[in-house]
Design an enzyme around this catalytic site. Sequence first.
Site, mmCIF file in Angstrom:
data_model
loop_
_atom_site.group_PDB
_atom_site.id
_atom_site.type_symbol
_atom_site.label_atom_id
_atom_site.label_comp_id
_atom_site.label_asym_id
_atom_site.label_seq_id
_atom_site.Cartn_x
_atom_site.Cartn_y
_atom_site.Cartn_z
ATOM 1 C CG ASP A 36 -2.030 -0.905 1.203
ATOM 2 O OD1 ASP A 36 -2.339 -1.387 0.103
ATOM 3 O OD2 ASP A 36 -2.637 -1.142 2.256
ATOM 4 C CE LYS A 58 -6.177 -0.020 -2.129
ATOM 5 N NZ LYS A 58 -7.183 -1.036 -1.811
ATOM 6 C CG MET A 173 -10.023 5.853 5.976
ATOM 7 S SD MET A 173 -10.837 4.414 5.233
ATOM 8 C CE MET A 173 -11.988 3.961 6.521
HETATM 9 N N1 SAH Z 1 -5.314 -0.645 8.215
HETATM 10 C C1 SAH Z 1 -4.924 0.701 8.578
HETATM 11 C C2 SAH Z 1 -5.998 1.723 8.267
HETATM 12 C C3 SAH Z 1 -6.338 1.828 6.792
HETATM 13 S S1 SAH Z 1 -7.460 3.141 6.447
HETATM 14 C C4 SAH Z 1 -4.535 0.719 10.055
HETATM 15 O O1 SAH Z 1 -4.806 -0.233 10.795
HETATM 16 O O2 SAH Z 1 -3.906 1.708 10.472
HETATM 17 C C5 SAH Z 1 -6.363 4.499 6.182
HETATM 18 C C6 SAH Z 1 -6.574 5.553 7.256
HETATM 19 O O3 SAH Z 1 -5.805 5.244 8.407
HETATM 20 C C7 SAH Z 1 -6.115 6.946 6.862
HETATM 21 O O4 SAH Z 1 -7.123 7.615 6.156
HETATM 22 C C8 SAH Z 1 -5.894 7.584 8.222
HETATM 23 O O5 SAH Z 1 -7.102 7.988 8.811
HETATM 24 C C9 SAH Z 1 -5.366 6.421 9.019
HETATM 25 N N2 SAH Z 1 -3.901 6.401 9.105
HETATM 26 C C10 SAH Z 1 -3.068 5.497 8.557
HETATM 27 N N3 SAH Z 1 -1.791 5.762 8.875
HETATM 28 C C11 SAH Z 1 -1.828 6.856 9.679
HETATM 29 C C12 SAH Z 1 -0.839 7.618 10.375
HETATM 30 N N4 SAH Z 1 0.456 7.296 10.302
HETATM 31 N N5 SAH Z 1 -1.244 8.678 11.109
HETATM 32 C C13 SAH Z 1 -2.547 9.018 11.188
HETATM 33 N N6 SAH Z 1 -3.526 8.333 10.567
HETATM 34 C C14 SAH Z 1 -3.175 7.270 9.830
#
Ligand code: SAH
Length: 262
Positions: A36, A58, A173
């Site tokens: 990703d 994405k 998100m």
């Molecule tokens: N599977 C991932 C989430 C996927 S959805 C997990 O468990 O973290 C993607 C969303 O995750 C982004 O839109 C944001 O809201 C959040 N996100 C992912 N990485 C992040 C980070 N380093 N800091 C803040 N938000 C993050």
Amino acid sequence: MSPGLVSLVGAGPGDPELITVKGLRRLRAADVVVHDALIGHELLDECRPGAEIVDAGKRAGGPTRPQAWINRLLVERARAGLYVVRLKGGDPFVFGRGGEEAEALQEAGVPWEVVPGVSSAIAAPAYAGIPLTHRSHAASFAVVSGHEPADREESRLRWQALARGIDTLVFLMGTGRLGVISAQLIAHGRAAETPAAVVRWGTTVEQALVVATLGTIAAAVSRAGLEPPALLVVGEVVGLHAALAWFDPSRALRVDRPAAAD
Ligand code: SAH
């Protein structure tokens, strides 16, 4: 030919050292890595020479690979007898369609496994000094989608239950919809004075934090110009950040020992 194997591996929230030991071992062994956008890209240095690396990133607004394309790629490579690691941001089964990829593999009869990861939902608040639970402040938390499909008449979210029934709320998100989210929570009974924070690029050198209240967070974030990826934390625990902020992004060195040991 015997079918290969697909490991759905959680890459962790951004800091490349926050992958699990098992995940790192899988990554080092992979013939094919399909990753990703939201992963610590230093992790790709761990791939073995000659491994095929596919960016299925994405990002909102950026070029995207259709989910069906990704599913097909995983199945085809595994059927060719290769060992495939599907490297996903955070935890594979927390949003990000890991469940759909598992279903596609299951349906195709391809052996697969999941290696859980450290979700940004927990790690980004932690790096901002916000524990999601605390004996004096919060006994429950929920991780919520801030991005419900636009073609839905009614959001699947049960706003009243979220607003009144859960102590700490973490919205993923949802950066572009902070105004809608906070208005819904307030309309369904959460106090506008409830502390709220947005953490951008948590756990990385790009980490930034905006702290306000539920009533003011959307305006504060737009003033600060924070862009995704970011998450919203709502609840009394946000107030702890003032005392517990411990992480200095400018000192987030990618070395094997904590910066604090200097
Ligand atoms: N599977 C991932 C989430 C996927 S959805 C997990 O468990 O973290 C993607 C969303 O995750 C982004 O839109 C944001 O809201 C959040 N996100 C992912 N990485 C992040 C980070 N380093 N800091 C803040 N938000 C993050």
